[in-house]
Design an enzyme around this catalytic site. Structure first.
Site, PDB file in Angstrom:
ATOM      1  N   CYS A   1       0.867  -1.180   0.000  1.00 45.36           N
ATOM      2  CA  CYS A   1       0.000   0.000   0.000  1.00 45.36           C
ATOM      3  C   CYS A   1       0.905   1.231   0.000  1.00 45.36           C
ATOM      4  O   CYS A   1       2.065   1.138  -0.398  1.00 45.36           O
ATOM      5  CB  CYS A   1      -0.986  -0.016   1.161  1.00 45.36           C
ATOM      6  SG  CYS A   1      -0.249   0.156   2.812  1.00 45.36           S
ATOM      7  N   ALA A   2       0.413   2.354   0.438  1.00 44.64           N
ATOM      8  CA  ALA A   2       1.206   3.581   0.314  1.00 44.64           C
ATOM      9  C   ALA A   2       2.450   3.569   1.195  1.00 44.64           C
ATOM     10  O   ALA A   2       3.556   3.860   0.735  1.00 44.64           O
ATOM     11  CB  ALA A   2       0.346   4.798   0.641  1.00 44.64           C
TER      12      ALA A   2
END
Length: 364
Positions: free
Chosen positions: A97-98
């Site tokens: 994810c980020a």
């Protein structure tokens, strides 16, 4: 469950083209992603925006609760099915994810509950991105030899055939001129830089690399620009110039811009629409340099282009394109390149025909 969290781990992921299941929203993925990543988001763009607004107004607990409410029931099941299929198809892959935070951990926990243990990238895309940037900075410090030459000199092919060559135009999905577009859309700037870093890492890992062989490019390749660290090193690099006979250059350009592009457009769109796309591609390229040609000369060459397209459509022959291509080279492209080369004449260390330059590069 093994998780990746060191610089060497991140580099190993890029070198191995490890499949990455990227659970960020599509808008984040489009802005920048790793080469081997597929986007299977936990939240779509609207859901992410709603959760972000909730976080700012009400805090993390309320945002988390909203996220679980939005991704529930049939929506959650559909996304679970997609993640499960991707995990089974890519058993050596990894979640991302980020920043390696809640989104990848939530997906990981849901998969675990479904009987699938799948690792994640601690630090997420941000850590991989920083690794890519740092790798490019480090690898760009190695010596560079640039392959120069007028349009149609076969520079790209020469670079592609070198074990230490990196095809910048291929990575950018653009050939760097007004006629340089391909049928593949160009990547975002960040995705292009990530792809370049991965290619440099893989090339360096395959051998005891002493120097890079690159094409002599300007700062921009279509809409992508070269990383400043690499561009700066290229301005200091030695240049080997391909000087092939004009007729050989014309043969290459005929193959690359007329025969191959016509084939690619018709293969992608069918005969009728493909022909229209091909015609538009050539006209767009000529129109892009209208101001530099001057209106009168542009109109003359555009009329010759139309005549050549009519001949190609009725007979299949591309010979008619020489009527506008030859003056375009003689009056615009060749003088422009020679002027640019004169400004860096002290960097030129070798000149020769294609095979001679290839042999010279091989001996470096």
């Amino acid at each position: 469950m093994q998780e990746r969290h060191t610089e060497q781990d991140y580099r190993a992921l890029l070198i191995a083209d490890t499949p990455i299941i990227d659970v960020r929203a599509p808008i984040e993925f489009e802005h920048g992603a790793m080469p081997a990543a597929i986007n299977l988001p936990l939240m779509n763009n609207d859901e992410r925006a709603a959760v972000g607004t909730c976080y700012k107004q009400q805090g993390s607990d309320a945002a988390l609760a909203l996220g679980h409410k939005l991704v529930a029931g049939e929506i959650r099941q559909q996304r679970m099915d997609a993640w499960r299929a991707a995990c089974l198809q890519n058993p050596q892959g990894i979640l991302c994810c980020a920043r390696g935070g809640q989104r990848s951990h939530i997906v990981q926990s849901w998969l675990h509950a479904a009987g699938i243990d799948y690792p994640l990238v601690e630090g997420g895309y941000k850590a991989l991105r920083q690794t890519a940037i740092q790798a490019t900075i480090e690898l760009a410090q190695k010596p560079i030899v640039l392959i120069g030459g007028c349009t149609g000199s076969g520079k790209t092919l020469l670079v592609q055939q070198q074990p230490n060559g990196v095809d910048l135009e291929g990575l950018a999905r653009h050939r760097g001129s007004a006629f340089g577009r391909t049928l593949q859309p160009q990547l975002s700037q960040a995705s292009f830089e990530n792809l370049l870093a991965a290619e440099m890492l893989k090339t360096d890992a395959r051998q005891n690399l002493r120097l890079w062989v690159l094409e002599d490019e300007s700062r921009m390749i279509g809409s992508n620009h070269l990383p400043e660290c690499l561009r700066e090193r290229m301005t200091q690099a030695a240049i080997a110039v391909v000087e092939d006979p004009f007729e050989i250059r014309l043969e290459r350009l005929n193959e690359e811009y007329f025969l191959r592009m016509h084939h690619d457009f018709t293969h992608a769109y069918g005969d009728e629409q493909g022909w229209q796309e091909y015609c538009e591609y050539l006209h767009h390229g000529l129109s892009a340099i209208k101001r530099r040609l001057g209106l009168q000369r542009y109109n003359e060459l555009a009329a010759r282009l139309d005549a050549a397209l009519t001949t190609q459509l009725t007979t299949g022959s591309t010979d008619g394109h020489l009527a506008w291509l030859v003056p375009l080279l003689e009056e615009y492209y060749d003088p422009m390149y020679r002027y640019q080369l004169e400004k860096k004449a002290e960097k030129v260390v070798f000149r020769g025909e294609w095979a001679e330059v290839a042999e010279w590069v091989k001996a470096r």
